[in-house]
Scaffold this motif. Structure first.
Motif, PDB file in Angstrom:
ATOM      1  N   ASN A  14     -32.675  30.434 -27.362  1.00 24.77           N
ATOM      2  CA  ASN A  14     -33.438  31.480 -26.690  1.00 24.77           C
ATOM      3  C   ASN A  14     -32.814  31.864 -25.350  1.00 24.77           C
ATOM      4  OD1 ASN A  14     -35.304  31.647 -28.751  1.00 24.77           O
ATOM      5  ND2 ASN A  14     -36.692  30.159 -27.832  1.00 24.77           N
ATOM      6  N   ARG A  15     -32.306  30.860 -24.624  1.00 26.65           N
ATOM      7  CA  ARG A  15     -31.672  31.142 -23.342  1.00 26.65           C
ATOM      8  C   ARG A  15     -30.417  31.993 -23.530  1.00 26.65           C
ATOM      9  NH1 ARG A  15     -31.357  26.228 -21.671  1.00 26.65           N
ATOM     10  NH2 ARG A  15     -29.134  25.781 -21.949  1.00 26.65           N
ATOM     11  N   LEU A  16     -29.623  31.626 -24.543  1.00 27.26           N
ATOM     12  CA  LEU A  16     -28.414  32.390 -24.830  1.00 27.26           C
ATOM     13  C   LEU A  16     -28.766  33.814 -25.234  1.00 27.26           C
ATOM     14  CD1 LEU A  16     -25.294  32.374 -25.278  1.00 27.26           C
ATOM     15  CD2 LEU A  16     -25.775  31.745 -27.654  1.00 27.26           C
ATOM     16  N   LEU A  17     -29.799  33.968 -26.063  1.00 26.18           N
ATOM     17  CA  LEU A  17     -30.216  35.302 -26.497  1.00 26.18           C
ATOM     18  C   LEU A  17     -30.614  36.160 -25.305  1.00 26.18           C
ATOM     19  CD1 LEU A  17     -30.937  37.359 -28.695  1.00 26.18           C
ATOM     20  CD2 LEU A  17     -33.180  36.243 -28.890  1.00 26.18           C
ATOM     21  N   PRO A 123     -18.028  41.765 -29.430  1.00 26.15           N
ATOM     22  CA  PRO A 123     -17.594  40.772 -30.417  1.00 26.15           C
ATOM     23  C   PRO A 123     -17.752  39.331 -29.934  1.00 26.15           C
ATOM     24  CG  PRO A 123     -15.706  41.980 -29.539  1.00 26.15           C
ATOM     25  CD  PRO A 123     -16.929  42.703 -29.088  1.00 26.15           C
ATOM     26  N   ILE A 124     -17.522  39.082 -28.645  1.00 27.39           N
ATOM     27  CA  ILE A 124     -17.685  37.721 -28.126  1.00 27.39           C
ATOM     28  C   ILE A 124     -19.162  37.338 -28.119  1.00 27.39           C
ATOM     29  CG2 ILE A 124     -17.463  36.274 -26.069  1.00 27.39           C
ATOM     30  CD1 ILE A 124     -14.885  37.746 -25.434  1.00 27.39           C
ATOM     31  N   ALA A 125     -20.024  38.238 -27.647  1.00 26.93           N
ATOM     32  CA  ALA A 125     -21.457  37.949 -27.620  1.00 26.93           C
ATOM     33  C   ALA A 125     -21.986  37.718 -29.032  1.00 26.93           C
ATOM     34  CB  ALA A 125     -22.208  39.094 -26.944  1.00 26.93           C
ATOM     35  N   GLN A 126     -21.551  38.536 -29.989  1.00 29.72           N
ATOM     36  CA  GLN A 126     -21.998  38.368 -31.376  1.00 29.72           C
ATOM     37  C   GLN A 126     -21.583  37.011 -31.935  1.00 29.72           C
ATOM     38  OE1 GLN A 126     -20.089  41.897 -32.877  1.00 29.72           O
ATOM     39  NE2 GLN A 126     -22.034  42.946 -33.175  1.00 29.72           N
ATOM     40  N   SER A 127     -20.336  36.619 -31.717  1.00 31.30           N
ATOM     41  CA  SER A 127     -19.862  35.344 -32.272  1.00 31.30           C
ATOM     42  C   SER A 127     -20.571  34.164 -31.621  1.00 31.30           C
ATOM     43  CB  SER A 127     -18.346  35.228 -32.100  1.00 31.30           C
ATOM     44  OG  SER A 127     -17.988  35.195 -30.734  1.00 31.30           O
ATOM     45  N   LEU A 128     -20.827  34.233 -30.315  1.00 26.61           N
ATOM     46  CA  LEU A 128     -21.576  33.170 -29.645  1.00 26.61           C
ATOM     47  C   LEU A 128     -22.992  33.070 -30.192  1.00 26.61           C
ATOM     48  CD1 LEU A 128     -20.454  33.743 -25.940  1.00 26.61           C
ATOM     49  CD2 LEU A 128     -19.987  31.696 -27.300  1.00 26.61           C
ATOM     50  N   MET A 129     -23.623  34.219 -30.417  1.00 28.03           N
ATOM     51  CA  MET A 129     -25.005  34.222 -30.887  1.00 28.03           C
ATOM     52  C   MET A 129     -25.105  33.763 -32.326  1.00 28.03           C
ATOM     53  SD  MET A 129     -27.922  34.947 -29.410  1.00 28.03           S
ATOM     54  CE  MET A 129     -28.605  33.445 -30.124  1.00 28.03           C
ATOM     55  N   ILE A 130     -24.199  34.210 -33.177  1.00 20.81           N
ATOM     56  CA  ILE A 130     -24.217  33.782 -34.580  1.00 20.81           C
ATOM     57  C   ILE A 130     -24.032  32.275 -34.675  1.00 20.81           C
ATOM     58  CG2 ILE A 130     -22.882  33.862 -36.734  1.00 20.81           C
ATOM     59  CD1 ILE A 130     -22.421  36.846 -36.158  1.00 20.81           C
ATOM     60  N   GLN A 131     -23.130  31.737 -33.865  1.00 21.14           N
ATOM     61  CA  GLN A 131     -22.837  30.312 -33.894  1.00 21.14           C
ATOM     62  C   GLN A 131     -24.051  29.479 -33.483  1.00 21.14           C
ATOM     63  OE1 GLN A 131     -19.853  29.064 -31.059  1.00 21.14           O
ATOM     64  NE2 GLN A 131     -19.149  27.396 -32.367  1.00 21.14           N
ATOM     65  N   SER A 132     -24.892  30.007 -32.602  1.00 19.91           N
ATOM     66  CA  SER A 132     -26.015  29.244 -32.061  1.00 19.91           C
ATOM     67  C   SER A 132     -27.356  29.620 -32.679  1.00 19.91           C
ATOM     68  CB  SER A 132     -26.096  29.443 -30.540  1.00 19.91           C
ATOM     69  OG  SER A 132     -24.939  28.958 -29.903  1.00 19.91           O
ATOM     70  N   SER A 133     -27.376  30.530 -33.655  1.00 22.06           N
ATOM     71  CA  SER A 133     -28.624  30.978 -34.262  1.00 22.06           C
ATOM     72  C   SER A 133     -29.001  30.114 -35.457  1.00 22.06           C
ATOM     73  CB  SER A 133     -28.509  32.434 -34.724  1.00 22.06           C
ATOM     74  OG  SER A 133     -28.329  33.314 -33.643  1.00 22.06           O
ATOM     75  N   THR A 134     -30.280  29.801 -35.565  1.00 19.21           N
ATOM     76  CA  THR A 134     -30.767  29.173 -36.782  1.00 19.21           C
ATOM     77  C   THR A 134     -30.731  30.218 -37.897  1.00 19.21           C
ATOM     78  OG1 THR A 134     -33.019  29.758 -36.129  1.00 19.21           O
ATOM     79  CG2 THR A 134     -32.249  27.544 -35.567  1.00 19.21           C
ATOM     80  N   PRO A 135     -30.449  29.814 -39.154  1.00 19.02           N
ATOM     81  CA  PRO A 135     -30.301  30.799 -40.231  1.00 19.02           C
ATOM     82  C   PRO A 135     -31.487  31.731 -40.386  1.00 19.02           C
ATOM     83  CG  PRO A 135     -29.507  28.646 -40.944  1.00 19.02           C
ATOM     84  CD  PRO A 135     -30.132  28.442 -39.596  1.00 19.02           C
ATOM     85  N   SER A 136     -32.699  31.232 -40.183  1.00 16.11           N
ATOM     86  CA  SER A 136     -33.886  32.063 -40.378  1.00 16.11           C
ATOM     87  C   SER A 136     -34.043  33.130 -39.300  1.00 16.11           C
ATOM     88  CB  SER A 136     -35.146  31.191 -40.392  1.00 16.11           C
ATOM     89  OG  SER A 136     -35.289  30.491 -39.166  1.00 16.11           O
ATOM     90  N   MET A 142     -29.519  38.997 -33.929  1.00 16.29           N
ATOM     91  CA  MET A 142     -28.469  40.001 -33.841  1.00 16.29           C
ATOM     92  C   MET A 142     -29.044  41.383 -33.580  1.00 16.29           C
ATOM     93  SD  MET A 142     -25.928  38.108 -33.991  1.00 16.29           S
ATOM     94  CE  MET A 142     -24.714  39.391 -33.880  1.00 16.29           C
ATOM     95  N   GLY A 143     -30.223  41.661 -34.160  1.00 14.95           N
ATOM     96  CA  GLY A 143     -30.853  42.944 -33.911  1.00 14.95           C
ATOM     97  C   GLY A 143     -31.268  43.103 -32.459  1.00 14.95           C
ATOM     98  N   LEU A 144     -31.835  42.030 -31.883  1.00 17.50           N
ATOM     99  CA  LEU A 144     -32.230  42.077 -30.475  1.00 17.50           C
ATOM    100  C   LEU A 144     -31.002  42.180 -29.572  1.00 17.50           C
ATOM    101  CD1 LEU A 144     -35.049  39.373 -30.491  1.00 17.50           C
ATOM    102  CD2 LEU A 144     -35.355  41.825 -30.101  1.00 17.50           C
ATOM    103  N   LEU A 145     -29.958  41.415 -29.891  1.00 10.21           N
ATOM    104  CA  LEU A 145     -28.766  41.394 -29.053  1.00 10.21           C
ATOM    105  C   LEU A 145     -28.057  42.736 -29.028  1.00 10.21           C
ATOM    106  CD1 LEU A 145     -26.360  40.212 -27.493  1.00 10.21           C
ATOM    107  CD2 LEU A 145     -25.505  39.274 -29.652  1.00 10.21           C
ATOM    108  N   GLN A 146     -27.797  43.298 -30.196  1.00 10.82           N
ATOM    109  CA  GLN A 146     -26.978  44.517 -30.247  1.00 10.82           C
ATOM    110  C   GLN A 146     -27.806  45.785 -30.201  1.00 10.82           C
ATOM    111  OE1 GLN A 146     -24.229  44.767 -33.493  1.00 10.82           O
ATOM    112  NE2 GLN A 146     -23.515  46.795 -32.941  1.00 10.82           N
ATOM    113  N   GLY A 147     -28.940  45.801 -30.890  1.00  7.97           N
ATOM    114  CA  GLY A 147     -29.712  47.028 -30.971  1.00  7.97           C
ATOM    115  C   GLY A 147     -30.703  47.214 -29.843  1.00  7.97           C
ATOM    116  N   SER A 148     -31.651  46.283 -29.741  1.00  8.68           N
ATOM    117  CA  SER A 148     -32.750  46.461 -28.794  1.00  8.68           C
ATOM    118  C   SER A 148     -32.306  46.356 -27.345  1.00  8.68           C
ATOM    119  CB  SER A 148     -33.848  45.426 -29.084  1.00  8.68           C
ATOM    120  OG  SER A 148     -34.367  45.601 -30.377  1.00  8.68           O
TER     121      SER A 148
END
Length: 413
Positions: A14-17, A123-136, A142-148
């Protein structure tokens, strides 16, 4: 009772997001500032729509080059955090320097330098977030990070802030203040973001090298690159020309233009997480095929909408494209390619889109607007979204609930 509840929420994920949400949001705050301020600076600097398109194109070109190079570099060296800090500081300083310009050439140079600094952020933010996200939560994150994030900070909060500053203090001051949030975000990244989940690298077997060119043989990657080209045409043309189009061609006041653009920002926030969420249920491919044609209606509405309030409502319900961006720029590639080349794939897709949709399209739209009238730029935007929707028909479905075979979290082995 409150402390344990806070600790359970304040996880690293959550902090990373939150930090990356703010970082990418202010990327677009700075990027969109020129579009909102252009009507205020156009007469003083004697700028034409063609020159506005060229300035947007220069930023997109350097964004594309640096994003693609940084993605491949960070995959091979795992130095994402330091590069992200440098990028945030760089684009904030370049945005502030835009307030010092005396004409077209200096503005072109500073915005090109800003694009060079901004390219690696996504691309760096996406890869960091994907790596630290729970699958669910991967799709939601990703929607909050890139879109919202870009919608809330760049397109919803941005218009009234920069327009208010320009109205009361001048457009140069509006550029100067953009450096402040960037400095604070860079400090947060340095203090709280880790290179690896948990703060320490995990021992792994050395990955088998994969050629970057081999990614182009993957149908989803190639189609996502093409979709990126046309959807960026839709997006960059709108954000580059809509404010000036509404004031100079449609006769809207600055306040009414700000209202319409704020509605666009609200739609950006809502659809930024709604479309990825819907895609979890109906599939990534189906979501793109449905929502891309709806997005094509948005620039058409800007041509024919009469009142600011009515236009704002229509814009809200048709500005669905930024939710689609998360799918073809992050989620589909993450569910398609191996993790060791993910950042490079994301940079490749973003770079292709910025090169064609960001670099070429604004200049073409600006020239067309000068020769055939401003509405032509909006029709070019609509065409980009329609072509993107047609290309999406060829995608292989990757959503875990819809795909023929379950997708592997983090990419295929």
């Amino acid at each position: 009772m409150r402390a344990p509840l806070f600790r359970s929420f304040w996880t690293y994920e959550n902090r990373l997001l939150l930090i990356l949400f703010l970082a990418f949001g202010f990327v677009f705050f700075d990027r969109l500032a020129l579009s909102f301020l252009f009507p205020f600076m156009q007469d003083e600097l004697d700028l034409s729509p063609t020159q506005l398109g060229m300035i947007s194109s220069a930023l997109a070109l350097t964004w594309a080059i640096s994003g693609a190079i940084a993605g491949a570099w960070s995959d091979s060296r795992a130095k994402r955090k330091a590069l992200l800090v440098a990028s945030v500081l760089g684009f904030s300083i370049c945005s502030a320097l835009s307030g010092l310009v005396g004409g077209f050439i200096s503005l072109l140079v500073f915005r090109a330098l800003m694009g060079l600094a901004e390219g690696p952020v996504l691309p760096i933010a996406q890869s960091l977030m994907i790596q630290s996200s729970t699958p669910s939560r991967r799709g939601l994150n990703m929607g909050l990070l890139q879109g919202s994030s870009a919608g809330l900070i760049g397109a919803m909060i941005g218009p009234p802030v920069v327009i208010g500053l320009a109205t009361h203090f001048g457009w140069r001051v509006a550029f100067y203040v953009t450096v402040i949030p960037g400095m604070l975000i860079a400090l947060c990244i340095w203090r709280w973001v880790h290179e690896h989940p948990g703060g320490a690298p995990t021992a792994q077997a050395k990955p088998v090298p994969i050629s970057r060119w081999a990614l182009l043989r993957e149908r989803n990657v190639l189609l996502c690159m093409l979709i990126s080209c046309f959807f960026l045409t839709w997006f960059i043309t709108i954000i580059s020309f809509a404010p000036t189009f509404l004031i100079k061609h449609r006769g809207f006041s600055a306040a009414d233009m700000g209202l319409v653009m704020s509605c666009l920002g609200a739609a950006w926030v809502f659809w930024g997480f709604a479309v990825p969420g819907i895609s979890d249920r109906i599939g990534r491919k189906s979501a793109l095929v449905i929502f891309a044609p709806i997005a094509a209606l948005c620039p058409i509405a800007l041509v024919y909408g009469d009142s600011a309030i009515a236009l704002g409502v229509v814009v809200f319900f048709t500005y669905t494209g930024l939710g689609c961006f998360t799918l073809f720029m992050a989620t589909i590639p993450a569910e398609t390619v191996p993790p060791q080349v993910l950042t490079g794939a994301l940079g490749l897709i973003m770079g292709a889109g910025e090169l064609v949709g960001g670099f070429l399209a604004p200049t073409i739209a600006g020239l067309a607007a000068d020769h055939y009238g401003f509405p032509v730029a909006m029709w070019i935007s609509a065409g980009g979204a329609l072509v993107a929707g047609l290309l999406a028909i060829g995608l292989k479905e990757t959503a875990p609930l819809v795909a023929p075979k379950p997708a592997v979290a983090g990419g295929r082995p």
